[in-house]
Structures are given as structure tokens and as C-alpha cells.
Scaffold this active site. Sequence first.
Site, PDB file in Angstrom:
ATOM      1  N   LYS A  83     -12.191  39.046  68.778  1.00 31.56           N
ATOM      2  CA  LYS A  83     -10.934  39.078  68.028  1.00 31.56           C
ATOM      3  C   LYS A  83      -9.841  39.451  69.014  1.00 31.56           C
ATOM      4  O   LYS A  83     -10.015  40.398  69.813  1.00 31.56           O
ATOM      5  CB  LYS A  83     -11.016  40.125  66.912  1.00 31.56           C
ATOM      6  CG  LYS A  83     -12.019  39.784  65.829  1.00 31.56           C
ATOM      7  CD  LYS A  83     -11.483  38.749  64.868  1.00 31.56           C
ATOM      8  CE  LYS A  83     -12.432  38.553  63.698  1.00 31.56           C
ATOM      9  NZ  LYS A  83     -11.934  37.562  62.740  1.00 31.56           N
ATOM     10  N   LYS A 123     -15.887  27.773  55.977  1.00 32.34           N
ATOM     11  CA  LYS A 123     -16.445  28.847  55.148  1.00 32.34           C
ATOM     12  C   LYS A 123     -16.437  28.353  53.708  1.00 32.34           C
ATOM     13  O   LYS A 123     -15.365  28.181  53.128  1.00 32.34           O
ATOM     14  CB  LYS A 123     -15.580  30.104  55.273  1.00 32.34           C
ATOM     15  CG  LYS A 123     -15.522  30.655  56.694  1.00 32.34           C
ATOM     16  CD  LYS A 123     -14.537  31.810  56.807  1.00 32.34           C
ATOM     17  CE  LYS A 123     -14.544  32.398  58.206  1.00 32.34           C
ATOM     18  NZ  LYS A 123     -13.450  33.378  58.416  1.00 32.34           N
TER      19      LYS A 123
END
Length: 389
Positions: free
Chosen positions: A177, A280
Site C-alpha cells: 500500500k 472483487k
Amino acid sequence: MIKIARVTMREIRLPLAEPFVTAGGIVEQRRVLLLEVSDADGFTAWTECVAESLPEYSPETVDSCWLALSEWILPAALHERFASAAAVDHALENRVRGNRMARATIEMGVWALESSHRGMPLAEVLVEYSDAALNQMSAPRQFVETGIALGIHDTPESLAERAETEVSAGYRRIKLKISPSRDVEFVRAVRSSVGPDIVLTVDANCSYNDADASDLSALMSLDAFGLRMIEQPLAHDDLVHHANLQRLLSTPICLDESITCAASVEEMLVLGSAKVVNLKPGRVGGFRQSLAIHDLCADSGVPVWCGGMLETGVGRAYNVALASLKNFTEPGDLSPSSRYWPRDIVAEPWRMDADGRVKVPLDRAGIGVDVDEGWVDDLTVRRAVFTAK
Ligand code: MG
């Protein structure tokens, strides 16, 4: 025909193994919305909503999904008879605009019910549907490779050390991240500690602005580290600026937050906004949209992979089934249960083998996991029951 007879909706609070730091803040305990869906033939499926507590990743939240499911989606679903699971998305789309995370929760549950009805593993039902569209024959993968996502650390050294540990644990892909000012030096440190052969990617969760000179220069500098992709650098609703940025970068851009349905993938392809898709199912309204996206990307030579939303072992089962499809050519965020939870809500926690792979449960019908119902009861903070009239 599938007729939903009863749905029990709950919110649980599940302690995380370690706080997860993203550009949006620290998450210590996962609020999770779960459904237990029973049909008129006596089959039951557990399903999970991927929405988070706050509208940071998506406009939808646990609370907005609770409202949308209670007021609009479950009453609509309980009113219908579905010829197959593939019919649910259309039926709900006509009644409820947006609210895709909430819709996916029940839509994916009906796919699980269909797989139980037909005595087939969920992965086989999905492959059959996708193959029919692509006019091919294949079997689901038996194993899916898994990568790990590492949150933002305080220093490049501590992140590099953590990345090395995860490579030794077997992970095939490390995702970092990043956010402005916690990017180039962090990636440099990790790349030099794990070496050139480990697949490295970064995920910015929409935190950069390409109109800002220092943001743009940082993103351009990332081209030097042989990253497999840069995930969602710019705003979730800005495909045009992603296309401009992709023209400047040699590293492929991957879109996550921007992909809300198959139509957004078509826009991405027309504009050239990205070269990879993080799919997703819980974000795009469920499996019918996911299969359409998978097939569209397969036709266009765009690889897809399955990201994670801090799912419990229930949500993970749906992701693993989807990630067994042919065009999921990049490792998914499908870490074992112990990575996220001291105690998962499934009886047999998800495990990763020494090669960084998760086994697709192909030996039984349905989603392939049993829910630890006593533990779920202990964790439940609210509950509501809906029945067909
Ligand atoms: Mg992402």
C-alpha cells in the site's frame, strides 16, 4: 427454479489479527454483515457483504447495506422465483440502482444455493457459465496462487523486513500500500531486499492527484522498480485521467475502485485507462457481473485477479471459487485465515501451502466451507429475519 424462503441477516464484530493501515486509516476490528439464506427446497447458504464501516473505499458501508438489504433488496429477492442464479442480477438491477455491495450479498448466495441444488462445487458452476459465454471447455483451477497486501509502514526498512518475511512464508506476490510521500523510498527498499524476481505491485487506493507535480513525479519514478502494476493511483471516478497517466507510464495501471460493473470495464478499454483489472465480486454486484467482466477481459487480453476486502472465511470461499477461472492469471489477495483473524468464522480455516497456493474446494457441493455457528452467535451484535410472504 430457486425460491428464497428465509434470510437471517446479522452484523458481527470480528477481531483482526493485526490492525491494517491503509491510506484511509487503521482498521482493528472488522464489522461484517452476514446473510444465512434458505430456499424453499431446504438448502442454505451463508454469504458475506464486503462493505466496510466507513465510506472510504466505496460509498457503501455496513450500515447503508443493512438499510438497502432490509428495505429494498431482500423484500424484492423474497418476492421472486429465479430460473437460475444468473437471473438474480437482472431482477435486482430493475428494482435497485447502485448499492452493488448490498446486491452482491444476496446474488452470490443464490449462486451458492444453485451449486447445492445441482450437487456441484461453486467453482464448477461458475466455470460452466463462463465457458458457455466464451465457447470453450475448461475445468476450474485446483489451486489459486495467493499474494499478500502489506499496509503502510513507518519506515522503508521495517516494510522491507516484513516483505522478506512474507516471501520466506511462500507468498508469490507482494503488494505494498502506498500514499504520497510513502512511496518511492519504500518501494526501493523492498525491491532491493526481496530481489528482482519477486512479483511486486503497489496499491495507492486513489490517493494521488495527477495535477500535483510531486504526485505525478513520484508515480513516474515508480517505473524504475519493475512493478507488475500500479493499482488505482487516481480518483475512483476518473477514467480519463487514468488514461492520460497510463500513456506516461510504462508500468501497467490496474483499476480496482473504478471497476463497479462490466460497463466500467468497457469504458476502461475504450479510453485505455488501465491494462489489468482487480475484480472483487462483492464490489460489482456479484457473480453475473464478475463473469461478464472476466469474459470481456479474456476477450480483450486483459488479465484479471481477485482482490480482498478483509473477508472472513465465508467471503473468501466465494473469491477462491471465482479466482479458479481461466483468466485469473495474476495471484489473488487470498491469504489464509490466520493472516487476518485469530479465529475465523469457518470450522476449517483457509490455509496456504508452501508454494503460496490455496486449494479450491472441488470435493463437495456449495461454497466448500462450514460456518462455526456458535462462534458467529457469540459475535453477533444485531440480527433480523426476513421471510417470504
Ligand atoms: Mg486496491
